[in-house]
Design a protein around this motif. Structure first.
Motif, PDB file in Angstrom:
ATOM      1  N   VAL A  51       0.821  -1.219   0.000  1.00  0.00           N
ATOM      2  CA  VAL A  51       0.000   0.000   0.000  1.00  0.00           C
ATOM      3  C   VAL A  51       0.854   1.268   0.000  1.00  0.00           C
ATOM      4  O   VAL A  51       0.346   2.354   0.267  1.00  0.00           O
ATOM      5  N   THR A  52       2.147   1.126  -0.258  1.00  0.00           N
ATOM      6  CA  THR A  52       3.096   2.248  -0.452  1.00  0.00           C
ATOM      7  C   THR A  52       3.531   2.933   0.835  1.00  0.00           C
ATOM      8  O   THR A  52       4.156   3.984   0.787  1.00  0.00           O
ATOM      9  N   LEU A  53       3.210   2.358   2.008  1.00  0.00           N
ATOM     10  CA  LEU A  53       3.657   3.004   3.251  1.00  0.00           C
ATOM     11  C   LEU A  53       5.095   2.648   3.592  1.00  0.00           C
ATOM     12  O   LEU A  53       5.706   3.287   4.440  1.00  0.00           O
ATOM     13  N   LEU A  54       5.636   1.613   2.964  1.00  0.00           N
ATOM     14  CA  LEU A  54       6.969   1.132   3.312  1.00  0.00           C
ATOM     15  C   LEU A  54       7.679   0.709   2.030  1.00  0.00           C
ATOM     16  O   LEU A  54       7.089   0.018   1.202  1.00  0.00           O
ATOM     17  N   LYS A  55       8.928   1.170   1.885  1.00  0.00           N
ATOM     18  CA  LYS A  55       9.662   0.801   0.671  1.00  0.00           C
ATOM     19  C   LYS A  55      10.271  -0.587   0.837  1.00  0.00           C
ATOM     20  O   LYS A  55      10.862  -0.872   1.884  1.00  0.00           O
ATOM     21  N   PRO A  56      10.163  -1.424  -0.184  1.00  0.00           N
ATOM     22  CA  PRO A  56      10.806  -2.740  -0.090  1.00  0.00           C
ATOM     23  C   PRO A  56      12.330  -2.573  -0.079  1.00  0.00           C
ATOM     24  O   PRO A  56      12.859  -1.634  -0.670  1.00  0.00           O
ATOM     25  N   THR A  57      13.022  -3.497   0.609  1.00  0.00           N
ATOM     26  CA  THR A  57      14.476  -3.498   0.562  1.00  0.00           C
ATOM     27  C   THR A  57      14.935  -3.966  -0.819  1.00  0.00           C
ATOM     28  O   THR A  57      15.875  -3.431  -1.404  1.00  0.00           O
ATOM     29  N   SER A  58      14.243  -4.973  -1.332  1.00  0.00           N
ATOM     30  CA  SER A  58      14.502  -5.409  -2.711  1.00  0.00           C
ATOM     31  C   SER A  58      13.248  -6.071  -3.254  1.00  0.00           C
ATOM     32  O   SER A  58      12.291  -6.313  -2.530  1.00  0.00           O
ATOM     33  N   GLY A  59      13.275  -6.359  -4.547  1.00  0.00           N
ATOM     34  CA  GLY A  59      12.102  -6.951  -5.189  1.00  0.00           C
ATOM     35  C   GLY A  59      11.163  -5.876  -5.687  1.00  0.00           C
ATOM     36  O   GLY A  59      11.434  -4.680  -5.527  1.00  0.00           O
ATOM     37  N   SER A  60      10.076  -6.301  -6.315  1.00  0.00           N
ATOM     38  CA  SER A  60       9.140  -5.331  -6.873  1.00  0.00           C
ATOM     39  C   SER A  60       7.715  -5.816  -6.678  1.00  0.00           C
ATOM     40  O   SER A  60       7.479  -6.994  -6.436  1.00  0.00           O
ATOM     41  N   ALA A  61       6.788  -4.877  -6.798  1.00  0.00           N
ATOM     42  CA  ALA A  61       5.378  -5.233  -6.703  1.00  0.00           C
ATOM     43  C   ALA A  61       4.547  -4.223  -7.470  1.00  0.00           C
ATOM     44  O   ALA A  61       4.905  -3.046  -7.542  1.00  0.00           O
TER      45      ALA A  61
END
Lengths: 324, 249, 256
Positions: A51-61
């Motif tokens: 939901v865009t509140l937290l940036k992933p360390t790696s990977g994509s969505a």
């Protein structure tokens, strides 16, 4: 079926701890998808990334076709969210919160949207309390208001992070009914829960997450079938019949105490009436029968070696007994 | 005996958590130093009546510290109310006066620490050193003020049944202090403040504490302060004792 | 660029949040009033000192200092209310709307400015009622503008700390600190009449120049120099606050 949510290698670390590890996820448009796991499994971290509140360390969505990092604004336009912890300003009224949300979604002057806001408030049983400050609401009322705010802009994809945790049964049913209606109307629902029954009742597909990794995924029935066959428990007066040999034609037979006999049905689709009839024809009397299907709890135990509740405690380690 | 035991208990947290008293030491000292810097030139006025501003202001710093720390004792009583410890004390077979007296005594003891810090800083900044007798008189009046301020704090704590009413405990005490000859002698106050300063008992206490620092303490400079302190002790002590007596009603 | 309508809605909400909590209004209105009573009455004779602005009374001089203190307190309250939003998760809900995070924070800052304006109007009215005569409508407008911008600039610092820590204690330390910073400026006495070393500290304290801008309309002496120095001091505070806010938002996006 087009994908409403797609994640590839999604990973989030907090310092040394990897809260979500290399997660792949596909949720079809219009599906109700349940994310099942114990506290601390990584459910909320996954939701916060999607939901865009937290940036992933790696990977994509992507959500609704938009990248959660590079197209966060479009993602937020397409989604509705209720977070695990109630995210309401206690000093505002329901009416004020609805108006604020409409404005922030660019619908401040949209009469139809305002009308829909009122309808939602009414449908969720909050009309009488609408002019009162949220601080006077019960937990159930707050959850329902939270849901109304998530729905107000007609999101394509709805994220519900443990929407019924801590609710009384009647409030829980109100929310379940609402989710079913949304499903019928074609909304994609991503639901996290630690309640097996909730996932079983609502979800088209279930993903079980434990310690940041997905350990099982599929339709609830398929998952349950995968871990074990249904079992028929019978109390039988044998009479002249050789009950064990009749039943062994349907699966493995295990004798319990007294007149209890259990059959692990070899065929998921076994015709129970045929079994009764065969016993009756042979002169046996069936006093009672119970068809026991594996639950999602059995699935969880089979996949993780632990019960869902109180997960993470060594004392709760169980031997895997439900493997099939 | 009960008073001694309760006082020891009230002072126990200084030993257990010494860091907790740091704000009580820093805030009054800072206020004193800042005010000297801001208004020090007032001493240059021909009708100021004191040789230097540090000596003039140091008594305010001491009484202010006593007022802040003393009234703040209500916070601890409020906490006792919240944790039901106050109910436990109330049920003990001791005189009702012991509860209030122990709070006032421990508040004065606690205030002594802050007052001494301000005193040392003031003397280091060049304040005139009063006579031993004058100093002891000033300290006695100051600690007496801490005790009556504590009575007010207790009254507020028992009235609100809360430890978070600190502003209500401290603000009126500070307001009384500043509505008088706090930063300058009476003659230099604004016209509207002068009658207020005349009837404000805290102003008289401050002037009695100030006398040995800017001149010498005499009966004439002391009795209005003593009388004012006695009046406040009767009023605020009576109010607090009324609250204590009515606690269970 | 943030949608101005959304910023307006958010700032309206932030303003209501402060107005509905009396404990948030006390530091903005009551505390500076206590200072006004104490200093306007208690050091009134100071107006006779050589070098005190000619023709001005102590009451008029103190009005400017108390307006500055009020604006500082509005800034502190802004940080406190931001912590309230973070802890109640309402901030997350706002971030989940299509509005950008910077618009959400800017809405908060405008709300803080409105609280500053409330303090400004309050002390202007007090000043007028008790005989102060500010230098025309232009002077009043300049004071109110300074009040709003000071509250927003200091608010940016406290909001940044709120965003970074999410801790009430980390922000509440600014309550006494705001008072200290104001006392270490020329807010309550003319800078050239402060004793050393306070006069040197005040010379380097940007709040002194904002205080001068707030004093000038009440005591006469509103000049272009006073005005541009105030603007420059504000720019310093805004720059610091803005940078801190930007960094805090970036950190929050990374760390969740």
């Amino acid at each position: 079926m087009s994908k409403a949510i797609e994640a590839r290698g999604l990973t989030r670390r907090f310092g040394e701890v990897e809260a979500v590890s290399n997660l792949d996820l596909d949720v079809g448009t219009g599906e109700v998808f349940a994310f099942l796991g114990p506290n601390g499994a990584g459910k909320t971290t996954t939701v916060r990334m999607l939901v865009t509140l937290l940036k992933p360390t790696s990977g994509s969505a992507t959500v609704a076709g938009y990248d959660v990092v590079t197209q966060a604004g479009q993602v937020r336009r397409a989604i509705g969210v209720t977070l695990q912890e109630l995210s309401l300003d206690p000093m505002m009224t329901a009416t004020e919160l609805v108006a604020l949300h409409l404005s922030l979604h660019g619908l401040g002057r949209d009469k139809e949207a305002a009308e829909r806001g009122k309808e939602l408030i009414a449908e969720l049983g909050l009309t009488e309390a609408a002019e009162r400050r949220v601080m006077t609401y019960s937990v159930g009322m707050r959850r329902r208001l939270d849901l109304a705010l998530a729905l107000i802009h007609r999101p394509q994809v709805l994220f519900l992070d443990e929407p019924t945790t801590g609710l009384d049964p009647s409030s829980r049913l109100v929310i379940w009914d609402r989710i079913r209606e949304l499903h019928a109307a074609g909304t994609t629902v991503f639901l996290t829960t630690q309640y097996l029954e909730e996932a079983d009742q609502l979800a088209d597909r279930v993903s079980i997450i434990d310690q940041g990794r997905i350990v099982a995924e599929g339709a609830p029935e398929a998952l349950k079938t995968e871990v074990g066959k249904p079992r028929l428990d019978l109390r039988v007066e044998s009479g002249p019949a050789d009950v064990d040999s009749i039943l062994s034609g349907y699966g493995q037979v295990v004798r319990g105490g007294g007149d209890l006999v259990s059959v692990s049905l070899a065929d998921e689709q076994s015709d129970v009436t045929a079994i009764i009839k065969a016993l009756a024809d042979a002169g046996a009397t069936v006093r009672s029968l119970d068809l026991v299907r594996p639950s999602l709890e059995d699935v969880f135990i089979a996949k993780t070696g632990r019960r869902l509740e109180g997960a993470g405690k060594d004392a709760d380690q169980l031997s895997v007994i439900a493997g099939g | 005996m009960a008073v001694v035991a309760l006082t020891r208990r009230a002072l126990g947290d200084i030993r257990r958590a010494p860091a907790g008293v740091i704000p009580d030491l820093i805030a009054p000292t800072f206020l004193f130093v800042a005010i000297v810097g801001m208004f020090g030139r007032l001493a240059e006025l021909s009708n100021f009546g004191a040789e230097d501003y540090v000596s003039f202001l140091l008594p305010l710093g001491m009484v202010q510290a006593a007022g802040l720390v003393g009234s703040g004792a209500g916070v601890n009583v409020g906490r006792d109310v919240e944790t039901s410890f106050f109910d436990r004390v109330y049920l003990l077979p001791i005189g009702r006066g012991a509860v209030l007296l122990s709070t006032a005594v421990s508040a004065a003891a606690r205030a002594l620490l802050s007052v001494l810090v301000v005193l040392v800083v003031g003397l280091a900044m060049g304040s005139r050193v009063p006579s031993i007798g004058g100093l002891l008189l000033a300290l006695a009046l100051t600690l007496g003020f801490a005790a009556v301020a504590a009575c007010w704090g207790v009254a507020v704590a028992l009235g609100t049944r809360s430890s978070s009413a600190a502003p209500m405990m401290q603000a009126p005490i500070i307001l009384l202090l500043i509505l008088g000859p706090a930063f300058a002698p009476r003659e230099l106050l604004a016209g509207w403040l002068q009658p207020v300063a005349t009837v404000n008992p805290v102003g008289h206490i401050l002037e009695a504490v100030r006398a040995p620092f800017v001149g010498s303490a005499t009966w004439d400079t002391t009795w209005p302060g003593l009388l004012s302190l006695a009046i406040l002790a009767v009023l605020l002590g009576g109010l607090a004792q009324l609250r204590v007596r009515r606690w269970s009603l | 660029m943030a949608n101005l309508g959304q910023v307006a809605v958010l700032s309206g909400r932030a303003t209501r949040q402060s107005l509905r909590n009396p404990q948030f209004l006390a530091p903005v209105l009551v505390l500076p009033t206590l200072f006004l009573i104490a200093y306007a009455g208690g050091v009134a004779g100071g107006a006779n000192l050589p070098g005190f602005p000619a023709g001005a009374g102590m009451f008029e001089f103190q009005l400017g200092g108390d307006m500055l203190l009020s604006a500082m307190m509005a800034g502190v309250i802004g940080g406190v209310t931001q912590v309230v939003d973070i802890q109640s998760k309402f901030f997350d809900r706002l971030l989940l709307t299509p509005t950008s995070a910077s618009a959400v924070v800017f809405g908060r800052l405008v709300g803080i400015g409105m609280l500053g304006l409330l303090g400004g109007v309050f002390f202007t009215v007090i000043g007028l009622v008790f005989g102060g005569r500010p230098a025309g409508v232009g002077g009043v407008l300049m004071m109110l503008l300074l009040q709003v911008l000071t509250a927003m600039g200091f608010g940016a610092v406290t909001v940044a700390i709120a965003l970074r820590t999410g801790e009430g204690n980390a922000v509440q330390i600014f309550l006494p600190l705001g008072i200290v910073l104001t006392m270490f400026s020329s807010a309550f006495f003319p800078r050239h009449l402060l004793l050393s070393p306070l006069d040197t500290v005040a010379a380097y304290n940007p709040l002194s120049y904002i205080a001068d801008g707030l004093h000038a309309p009440w005591i006469g002496g509103l000049t272009a120099t006073v005005a541009w120095r105030a603007v420059l001091a504000l720019a310093v505070i805004w720059l610091v606050g803005g940078l801190l806010c930007a960094r805090a938002l970036k950190h929050r996006a990374e760390a969740g």
